[in-house]
Write an enzyme that holds these catalytic residues in place. Structure first.
Site, mmCIF file in Angstrom:
data_model
loop_
_atom_site.group_PDB
_atom_site.id
_atom_site.type_symbol
_atom_site.label_atom_id
_atom_site.label_comp_id
_atom_site.label_asym_id
_atom_site.label_seq_id
_atom_site.Cartn_x
_atom_site.Cartn_y
_atom_site.Cartn_z
ATOM 1 N N TRP A 164 0.821 -1.214 0.000
ATOM 2 C CA TRP A 164 0.000 0.000 0.000
ATOM 3 C C TRP A 164 0.854 1.262 0.000
ATOM 4 O O TRP A 164 0.567 2.221 -0.738
ATOM 5 C CB TRP A 164 -0.965 -0.005 1.180
ATOM 6 C CG TRP A 164 -2.025 -1.054 1.053
ATOM 7 C CD1 TRP A 164 -2.206 -2.150 1.854
ATOM 8 C CD2 TRP A 164 -3.042 -1.148 0.046
ATOM 9 N NE1 TRP A 164 -3.263 -2.906 1.407
ATOM 10 C CE2 TRP A 164 -3.791 -2.323 0.303
ATOM 11 C CE3 TRP A 164 -3.376 -0.357 -1.049
ATOM 12 C CZ2 TRP A 164 -4.867 -2.709 -0.491
ATOM 13 C CZ3 TRP A 164 -4.451 -0.745 -1.850
ATOM 14 C CH2 TRP A 164 -5.176 -1.907 -1.570
ATOM 15 N N ASP A 201 -1.711 6.372 6.493
ATOM 16 C CA ASP A 201 -2.865 5.587 6.045
ATOM 17 C C ASP A 201 -3.193 4.602 7.164
ATOM 18 O O ASP A 201 -2.399 3.715 7.464
ATOM 19 C CB ASP A 201 -2.497 4.851 4.752
ATOM 20 C CG ASP A 201 -3.589 3.910 4.261
ATOM 21 O OD1 ASP A 201 -4.618 3.750 4.942
ATOM 22 O OD2 ASP A 201 -3.391 3.313 3.178
ATOM 23 N N LYS A 249 -13.495 -1.083 6.846
ATOM 24 C CA LYS A 249 -12.876 -2.131 7.654
ATOM 25 C C LYS A 249 -13.300 -2.067 9.121
ATOM 26 O O LYS A 249 -13.637 -3.080 9.722
ATOM 27 C CB LYS A 249 -11.354 -2.050 7.547
ATOM 28 C CG LYS A 249 -10.823 -2.352 6.145
ATOM 29 C CD LYS A 249 -9.319 -2.362 6.128
ATOM 30 C CE LYS A 249 -8.787 -2.510 4.713
ATOM 31 N NZ LYS A 249 -9.107 -3.789 4.098
#
Length: 308
Positions: free
Chosen positions: A141, A224, A248
């Site tokens: 990511w 993040d 999530k």
């Protein structure tokens, strides 16, 4: 067929939600608060929608101990859109601050005029030499985020401050020692992913080397936290900006949350004019990714999914 009670779900994408929450949400989709309309049918510009946004902001501020010096924004596009948004917005902040520094060094006082060509020349030189965005590569990511930054701004402006693959036989899976990080001086931002779900890597705590010292040279730290927000206490005031998708740990897919220092927004820092960015050869971001615009409109600049 199994019932919800029979399922233990460990999916890394959309999270499982409490059954009671889903039942309440299902009822709200049919008739929200006895209004005769479902929640998804109400206007995002209505008083009802504003109330939902404000309540959600207040709840997040309470749960995460977010001080008043931060703004909470609700956006769209997921974490992937924030790969771009962080670049557009924080490079803009960097450019505006460098502009003010140049004016100060030239002895230009408020209200005085300076030939625009002189300002552009000095600012262009500063951008070419000094503009850097630092990325810590600890998984796929953070790597994708850096690739987007290079695509938008040019690879010459992206500094790989740490690459976990060099400390782990070419693979991700380990965070390099902070002593090995090669951080830029006055970077537009230092970016990392707090929990790399694909590669099983999570920062155990906020990096010591990035902790603010209360000076003008404190790093602009962006994280993040899409996959681990609300899973533990975090030192909010160490961060300049945090973003996370809701899917999530918060709710269903469709909302992305940004928590950002107000010092990085107007009136503290105005976004540079698009005409200036064009002359500097820098990209202009979409207005729906502009933190200034979203903050000014209490996250309701465009149609927001208030069913969240």
């Amino acid at each position: 067929m199994p019932s919800r009670e029979d399922i233990t779900y460990f999916g890394a994408g959309p999270a499982s939600l409490p059954t009671d929450v889903l039942k309440t949400a299902a009822s709200a989709l049919v008739d929200y608060n006895d209004t005769g309309l479902g929640l998804a049918e109400h206007s995002h510009r209505s008083e009802l929608a504003t109330g939902i946004v404000n309540t959600a902001k207040a709840d997040l501020a309470k749960y995460l101990d977010i001080p008043d010096s931060y703004e909470i924004l609700f956006m769209q596009g997921g974490g992937s859109a924030e790969f771009s948004a962080t670049v557009y917005n924080l490079v803009g902040v960097w450019v505006e601050r460098r502009k003010q520094k140049i004016l100060s060094e030239l002895g230009i006082k408020e209200g005085q005029q300076i030939p625009e060509d002189d300002l552009i020349r000095e600012l262009h030189k500063t951008v070419d030499v000094e503009l850097k965005m630092d990325y810590l590569f600890t998984g796929s990511w953070s790597l994708k985020a850096s690739q987007e930054a290079a695509r938008l701004m040019g690879a010459e402006h992206v500094n790989v401050a740490a690459d976990a693959r060099k400390a782990n036989d070419g693979k991700f899976g380990k965070i390099p020692e902070e002593s090995s990080w090669k951080l830029s001086k006055n970077a537009a931002m230092v970016y990392y992913c707090d929990n790399e779900t694909v590669d099983g890597v999570e920062f155990p705590a906020f990096p010591k080397v990035l902790e603010p010292k209360g000076g003008a040279d404190d790093p602009i730290v962006v994280a993040d936290m899409s996959s681990n927000i609300l899973s533990r206490r975090i030192p909010i005031q160490n961060f300049s900006a945090i973003f996370f998708g809701a899917q999530k740990n918060l709710g269903s897919t469709g909302i992305t949350v940004v928590i950002i220092k107000k010092d990085l927004l107007p009136p503290k820092v105005a976004a540079p004019a698009p005409s200036l960015l064009r002359k500097l050869g820098l990209p202009i971001g979409p207005i729906v990714l502009a933190y200034e615009t979203i903050a000014k409109n209490n996250s309701l600049y465009n149609t927001l999914s208030i069913f969240e």
